[in-house]
Every structure is written in C-alpha cells, then in structure tokens.
Design an enzyme around this catalytic site. Structure first.
Site, short mmCIF file in Angstrom:
data_model
loop_
_atom_site.label_atom_id
_atom_site.label_comp_id
_atom_site.label_asym_id
_atom_site.label_seq_id
_atom_site.Cartn_x
_atom_site.Cartn_y
_atom_site.Cartn_z
N ASP A 44 0.81 -1.21 0.00
CA ASP A 44 0.00 0.00 0.00
C ASP A 44 0.85 1.27 0.00
OD1 ASP A 44 -2.37 -1.38 -0.16
OD2 ASP A 44 -2.90 -1.13 1.95
N CYS A 45 1.97 1.25 0.71
CA CYS A 45 2.85 2.43 0.73
C CYS A 45 3.49 2.65 -0.64
CB CYS A 45 3.89 2.31 1.83
SG CYS A 45 3.16 2.42 3.48
N ALA A 46 3.83 1.57 -1.31
CA ALA A 46 4.37 1.69 -2.66
C ALA A 46 3.31 2.22 -3.62
CB ALA A 46 4.91 0.35 -3.14
#
Length: 163
Positions: A44-46
């Site tokens: 999700d952060c990517a």
C-alpha cells in the site's frame, strides 16, 4: 490531535533519505503536501508513493511540493525511493516526534511504532488547508491534487491565499 484548517502546522526538522534536512521553513513560499505513511516497501505504501510520483508534475504546476514522512530509517527510505523510482523527498521520523505533533502517531493496522497513514495540505505560510485523517492509497494522491486545485481556484478550504 487533529490540526484544523487555518491553524499553523507544527514546526519540524527531519532528515531526508538523501541526507538533506527538511523543515517547515524550507517549504515557505509554496504549498506543501505532507503525507505520512507507515511502512516503506509495503504494497500500500508503494501504491500511494507511486500515485504521488505519477502526479508530481501536476502538483508542481499547482505550486505544491510533495514530501513523504515515515518512521522508517533514512537507509530504508533510500532503498524504497530507489526501488520505486521516486523523485520527491522521503523524510525519516524515526524518533516519531513529528508523527506525534501531526497526530499520525499510530497505524490503525496494528503496526506498533509506525505512523498512521494521513495527509496534510499546507499553504505558503505553513498553515493547514486540509487534513485527510484516513487515506485509501489507491485514490488518495488524486484526491489531494483535486483539493489543491479547488483551493487554488478559491472553491474549497478555510484558508485563502493572502489571508
């Protein structure tokens, strides 16, 4: 703690993944997007980082700088930035002080000691224009850009330029 629109954003000084130190005074004179995220290299952060990267030129055209803030180390952030091909600064809040100041002190997913995913849009003087306390990484960057544009056009937000 929630920072309300129109209020000054808390001062900070954090190291970037490239070793440069960033603080609120470095952002004066331009709008800024400070997005907090819990864990570099996570899916999700990517996804969120890449969404901001894809729209980076549009943020710049609207007069805003994008900075990602995480509780990861500078080395972890440098690897993440390289792996994702990011061109905007990633700041390390390993001591978690800035996350606490901005109310992003814990991740809702049980990641102990990690910043919660949320975003602030700041004006040229470092005042809060808008706060997103909960974020869906799939659409969030576009929502921030849309809000920035509406604010620039005087259609949204409690803070107006020159006020």
């Amino acid at each position: 703690m929630t920072l309300l629109p129109g209020y000054p954003a808390p001062a900070f000084k954090l190291p970037g993944d490239d070793g440069r130190w960033w603080g609120l005074p470095d952002l004066r004179g331009q709008a800024a997007v400070l997005y907090f995220y819990p864990l570099a290299h996570s899916r999700d952060c990517a996804l969120e980082a890449m969404a901001f990267e894809v729209l980076l030129g549009e943020f710049a055209a609207a007069g805003a700088r994008v900075l990602g803030i995480s509780t990861d180390s500078r080395a972890q952030l440098a690897r993440f930035r390289h792996a994702q091909g990011l061109t905007f600064p990633l700041l390390s809040d390993a001591g978690r002080e800035v996350s606490r100041l901005y109310g992003a002190r814990r991740s809702p997913w049980g990641l102990v000691g990690r910043a919660g995913r949320q975003t602030y849009l700041l004006d040229e003087r470092g005042r809060v224009v808008h706060h997103w306390p909960q974020v869906d990484p799939a659409w969030h960057a576009q929502a921030v850009l849309d809000t920035l544009r509406r604010w620039r056009d005087g259609q949204d937000g409690a803070v107006t330029l020159g006020a």
